[in-house]
Design an enzyme around this catalytic site. Structure first.
Site, short mmCIF file in Angstrom:
data_model
loop_
_atom_site.label_atom_id
_atom_site.label_comp_id
_atom_site.label_asym_id
_atom_site.label_seq_id
_atom_site.Cartn_x
_atom_site.Cartn_y
_atom_site.Cartn_z
N HIS A 299 -43.05 5.35 19.06
CA HIS A 299 -41.80 5.18 18.31
C HIS A 299 -40.73 4.59 19.23
O HIS A 299 -40.55 5.04 20.35
CB HIS A 299 -41.35 6.54 17.77
CG HIS A 299 -39.95 6.57 17.26
ND1 HIS A 299 -38.94 7.27 17.89
CD2 HIS A 299 -39.38 5.96 16.18
CE1 HIS A 299 -37.82 7.11 17.22
NE2 HIS A 299 -38.05 6.32 16.18
N HIS B 28 -32.07 0.00 20.44
CA HIS B 28 -31.97 1.34 19.86
C HIS B 28 -30.56 1.82 20.19
O HIS B 28 -30.33 2.36 21.27
CB HIS B 28 -33.03 2.29 20.40
CG HIS B 28 -33.15 3.54 19.58
ND1 HIS B 28 -33.56 4.75 20.10
CD2 HIS B 28 -32.89 3.77 18.26
CE1 HIS B 28 -33.57 5.66 19.14
NE2 HIS B 28 -33.16 5.09 18.01
#
Length: 317
Positions: free
Chosen positions: A30, A107
């Protein structure tokens, strides 16, 4: 490093070589590239104006918190490959006010490394491991227009060439992929992908958006009860903390949260079964995949397919 994890696909029992990849248990990462976030980079465009203002005024507080909670991995892409990861969640973007054509991973903030230099490392690793198959899931694409997409897609095709498995490939098994020399399944979450037979559609990701293991497991069990998708799909074992929790828990991080919940997640994981059944799982992704034994636990689930095949043969005879 466990050599069986490094080349685990080629090490699978031959009876599993003809089972579709969509029925195997495959370890995933992830936010795979968050190990190299640049703490001094801009915020991604999706962040709110309020948070952008807060970050501008109180960056000495916001940046350490962003780094603690946006970092989901601590191993390089080559290390993750060698540890057994075969699915990569790759969030691609173009930096604001950047005149170059370089793309970065994101991110909350952007990475140090560019997308192409990273994928060149993946291509080199695959050259050295010709029987391993990877699934690259490219998504988000902030700041990219059609021209930027087409340039990026062209670069991907040039980089991976004949290793790219086309969508029309009907027999998606290890044996058939090895015979054709295909090593890369490239999912591209953009409408432009429909023009390219080498690109696959988005792969569903079951994201619980929960802070505790119990919430994640409840969510995934609920999805399992609804039945599995026909193709590839990802069950996310990753935890998520909201900003209220982050603000109140200054000494914690995503790492401490993940570690403290891992044993509960591992117990649930070891009970899962791959295969074609409605409640079976396929790709299982998590955080800190190098530090926690996610890969070995997921790969071991494939032994259950051997036991299932053996039981069916005994019944047949």
């Amino acid at each position: 490093m466990d050599a069986n994890c490094r080349d685990w696909m080629s090490a699978l029992p031959e009876e599993l070589w003809d089972i579709p990849l969509t029925h195997l248990a495959i370890p995933g990462s992830h936010d795979a590239m968050s190990y190299c976030l640049d703490i001094n980079s801009p915020l991604v465009r999706a962040e709110s104006d309020f948070f952008r203002l807060l970050d501008g005024v109180f960056s000495c507080f916001t940046r350490p918190a962003i780094f603690r909670w946006a970092t989901t991995q601590d191993k390089t892409i080559e290390e993750q490959l060698s540890m057994g990861i075969r699915y990569f969640d790759l969030r691609v973007a173009h930096k604001p006010n950047d005149s170059s054509g370089d793309l970065y991973f994101t991110h909350v903030i952007y990475t140090h490394v560019t997308v192409l230099e990273t994928l060149e490392s993946v291509a080199a690793w695959l050259e050295a491991h010709p029987k391993e198959i990877v699934i690259l899931a490219c998504s988000h694409f902030e700041g990219m227009d059609d021209k930027c997409h087409e340039s990026f897609i062209w670069s991907l095709k040039k980089l991976f060439g004949s290793k790219l498995c086309p969508q029309k490939e009907s027999a998606l098994t290890l044996r058939s992929l090895w015979a054709s020399g295909y090593q890369v399944i490239l999912s591209y979450e953009c409408q432009l992908a429909v023009r390219h037979q080498d690109l696959w559609p988005p792969i569903p990701y079951w994201w619980a958006n929960q802070r505790r293991a119990h919430g994640v497991m409840t969510y995934l069990d609920w999805h399992k009860d609804l039945g599995r998708p026909e193709g590839f799909f990802v069950s996310g074992l990753n935890l998520t903390a909201d900003r209220c929790y982050i603000t109140k828990n200054q000494k914690e991080s995503l790492r401490t949260l993940t570690y403290s919940n891992w044993e509960y997640l591992r117990t649930w994981l070891e009970e899962q079964i791959p295969g074609s059944d409605a409640r079976s799982l396929n790709i299982i992704a998590g955080d800190f995949v190098g530090s926690l034994p996610l890969c070995s636990a997921v790969i071991a689930l494939n032994q259950k397919l051997c036991w299932k095949n053996s039981s069916q043969m005994k019944k047949h005879y």
